[in-house]
Write an enzyme that holds these catalytic residues in place. Structure first.
Site, PDB file in Angstrom:
ATOM      1  CE1 TYR A   1      -6.536   1.233  11.577  1.00 26.03           C
ATOM      2  CE2 TYR A   1      -6.340   2.274  13.728  1.00 26.03           C
ATOM      3  CZ  TYR A   1      -5.887   2.111  12.429  1.00 26.03           C
ATOM      4  OH  TYR A   1      -4.780   2.798  11.989  1.00 26.03           O
TER       5      TYR A   1
ATOM      6  CG  ASN B   1       1.628   1.623   4.805  1.00 27.91           C
ATOM      7  OD1 ASN B   1       1.609   2.422   5.741  1.00 27.91           O
ATOM      8  ND2 ASN B   1       0.970   1.851   3.667  1.00 27.91           N
TER       9      ASN B   1
ATOM     10  N   GLY C   1       0.800  -1.228   0.000  1.00 25.52           N
ATOM     11  CA  GLY C   1       0.000   0.000   0.000  1.00 25.52           C
ATOM     12  C   GLY C   1       0.827   1.269   0.000  1.00 25.52           C
ATOM     13  CB  ALA C   2       3.861   2.168  -1.354  1.00 24.47           C
TER      14      ALA C   2
HETATM   15  N1  LIG Z   1      -2.998   8.239   9.397  1.00 22.08           N
HETATM   16  C1  LIG Z   1      -2.916   7.932  10.692  1.00 22.08           C
HETATM   17  O1  LIG Z   1      -3.157   8.779  11.572  1.00 22.08           O
HETATM   18  C2  LIG Z   1      -2.498   6.558  11.129  1.00 22.08           C
HETATM   19  C3  LIG Z   1      -2.304   6.338  12.492  1.00 22.08           C
HETATM   20  C4  LIG Z   1      -1.923   5.100  12.926  1.00 22.08           C
HETATM   21  C5  LIG Z   1      -1.702   4.082  12.020  1.00 22.08           C
HETATM   22  N2  LIG Z   1      -1.895   4.291  10.699  1.00 22.08           N
HETATM   23  C6  LIG Z   1      -1.655   3.174   9.806  1.00 22.08           C
HETATM   24  O2  LIG Z   1      -0.765   3.528   8.784  1.00 22.08           O
HETATM   25  C7  LIG Z   1      -1.023   2.767   7.619  1.00 22.08           C
HETATM   26  C8  LIG Z   1      -1.160   3.697   6.423  1.00 22.08           C
HETATM   27  O3  LIG Z   1      -2.285   4.534   6.642  1.00 22.08           O
HETATM   28  P1  LIG Z   1      -2.510   5.957   5.939  1.00 22.08           P
HETATM   29  O4  LIG Z   1      -2.856   6.911   7.013  1.00 22.08           O
HETATM   30  O5  LIG Z   1      -1.395   6.263   5.006  1.00 22.08           O
HETATM   31  O6  LIG Z   1      -3.874   5.655   5.178  1.00 22.08           O
HETATM   32  P2  LIG Z   1      -4.277   5.689   3.643  1.00 22.08           P
HETATM   33  O7  LIG Z   1      -5.714   5.362   3.636  1.00 22.08           O
HETATM   34  O8  LIG Z   1      -3.822   6.956   3.012  1.00 22.08           O
HETATM   35  O9  LIG Z   1      -3.417   4.511   3.028  1.00 22.08           O
HETATM   36  C9  LIG Z   1      -3.732   3.166   3.235  1.00 22.08           C
HETATM   37  C10 LIG Z   1      -2.998   2.323   2.231  1.00 22.08           C
HETATM   38  O10 LIG Z   1      -3.437   0.968   2.359  1.00 22.08           O
HETATM   39  C11 LIG Z   1      -3.761   0.477   1.086  1.00 22.08           C
HETATM   40  N3  LIG Z   1      -4.807  -0.539   1.159  1.00 22.08           N
HETATM   41  C12 LIG Z   1      -6.035  -0.419   1.689  1.00 22.08           C
HETATM   42  N4  LIG Z   1      -6.722  -1.552   1.502  1.00 22.08           N
HETATM   43  C13 LIG Z   1      -5.919  -2.408   0.836  1.00 22.08           C
HETATM   44  C14 LIG Z   1      -6.055  -3.730   0.382  1.00 22.08           C
HETATM   45  N5  LIG Z   1      -7.169  -4.425   0.536  1.00 22.08           N
HETATM   46  N6  LIG Z   1      -4.998  -4.284  -0.257  1.00 22.08           N
HETATM   47  C15 LIG Z   1      -3.861  -3.601  -0.452  1.00 22.08           C
HETATM   48  N7  LIG Z   1      -3.670  -2.343  -0.017  1.00 22.08           N
HETATM   49  C16 LIG Z   1      -4.692  -1.762   0.610  1.00 22.08           C
HETATM   50  C17 LIG Z   1      -4.255   1.685   0.307  1.00 22.08           C
HETATM   51  O11 LIG Z   1      -4.170   1.434  -1.042  1.00 22.08           O
HETATM   52  C18 LIG Z   1      -3.298   2.757   0.794  1.00 22.08           C
HETATM   53  O12 LIG Z   1      -2.106   2.738   0.037  1.00 22.08           O
HETATM   54  C19 LIG Z   1      -2.291   1.959   7.904  1.00 22.08           C
HETATM   55  O13 LIG Z   1      -1.950   0.655   8.297  1.00 22.08           O
HETATM   56  C20 LIG Z   1      -2.896   2.704   9.077  1.00 22.08           C
HETATM   57  O14 LIG Z   1      -3.706   1.871   9.881  1.00 22.08           O
HETATM   58  C21 LIG Z   1      -2.288   5.513  10.228  1.00 22.08           C
END
Ligand SMILES: NC(=O)c1ccc[n+]([C@@H]2O[C@H](COP(=O)([O-])OP(=O)(O)OC[C@H]3O[C@@H](n4cnc5c(N)ncnc54)[C@H](O)[C@@H]3O)[C@@H](O)[C@H]2O)c1
Length: 248
Positions: free
Chosen positions: A156, A91, A12-13
């Protein structure tokens, strides 16, 4: 901290934290294989071009993170193309927030499958290569709510707590083979995921952050660079919070 010639697989990048990590690691010289899902198609070429600008090898693979067989194939292809694998970063993640009273089985399953089963999928597919090489760094992106819990996020929080337990367990299983596994637990980071929240809820989170600003994807990427690099060679089984002090 350089990653020259290190071979990296990240799920997921095409946006947010995953994209920031991929760019940071490519800038440090790492070759990047990244996955994307159906909703990311438009962003794939832009991401690829940005990564290639660093002069590293880049491979993009369409795969749903929850799909065991497809993930296995994606990792096998990467290992074949790159000639091995040094760093695995989980990720990909989603939220489907609701109070437990109203949470559907479908929302429970989707979050557990994409956030947690995906980690089992990638690690299972990489482990033999890491064992043969006698090296590897696994970095799992969880969340501080996997430590603290959070109302409205039972699915979650459970998935992220599961990632932490999984990571600590593989650190114990694989440490003797010089394979490290660590968790990054971000706090509130500005991405599409947090943009979905009501502005008042975003403000409430930010006010509680001792550093008084939301985190940036780059803040998480800096930590991933450290864990991917040899500078963290003696660190395994740890949860590193990148949260501006939010959860003490
Ligand atoms: N943004 C925050 O505040 C935050 C806080 C804690 C943890 N996180 C974690 O960080 C990671 C990235 O989150 P983000 O904030 O960049 O969110 P985002 O929604 O921008 O990105 C999520 C990524 O996961 C990919 N993804 C989603 N479903 C998928 C699937 N079925 N198969 C393959 N890829 C898939 C998407 O394509 C995307 O690239 C996640 O695991 C999230 O739980 C984010």
């Amino acid at each position: 901290m350089h990653l020259k010639e290190k071979r990296i697989f990240i799920t997921g990048a095409t946006r947010g934290i995953g994209k920031a990590i991929a760019l940071k690691l490519a800038e440090a010289g790492g070759h990047i294989a990244f996955t994307y899902c159906a909703s990311d198609l438009k962003a794939v070429q832009v991401t690829e071009a940005a990564l290639r600008a660093f002069g590293v090898k880049v491979q993009s693979i369409h795969v749903d993170a929850s799909d065991f067989k497809a993930t296995h194939k994606a990792i096998e292809d990467t290992i074949e193309t790159f000639g091995g694998l040094d760093v695995l970063i989980n990720n990909a993640g989603i939220t489907r927030d609701n109070l437990l009273l109203r949470m559907s089985e479908a929302d429970w399953d989707a979050v557990l499958n994409i956030n947690l089963k995906s980690v089992f999928n990638t690690v299972k597919a990489s482990i033999k290569t890491f064992l043969k090489q006698r090296s590897g760094s696994i970095i799992n992106i969880a969340s501080i709510v996997g430590i603290s819990g959070h109302a409205g996020q039972t699915n979650y929080a459970a998935s992220k707590a599961g990632m932490i337990g999984f990571t600590k367990s593989i650190a114990l299983e694989l440490g003797s083979r010089n394979i490290r596994a660590n968790v990054i637990a971000p706090g509130f980071i500005t991405t599409a995921m947090t943009d979905q929240m009501e502005p008042s809820i975003q403000q409430a989170w930010i006010q509680n952050i001792p550093l008084k600003r939301p985190g940036l994807p780059e803040d998480v990427a800096n930590c991933a660079l450290f864990l991917a690099s040899d500078a963290s060679n003696y660190i395994t089984g740890k949860v590193i919070q990148v949260d501006g002090g939010l959860l003490t």
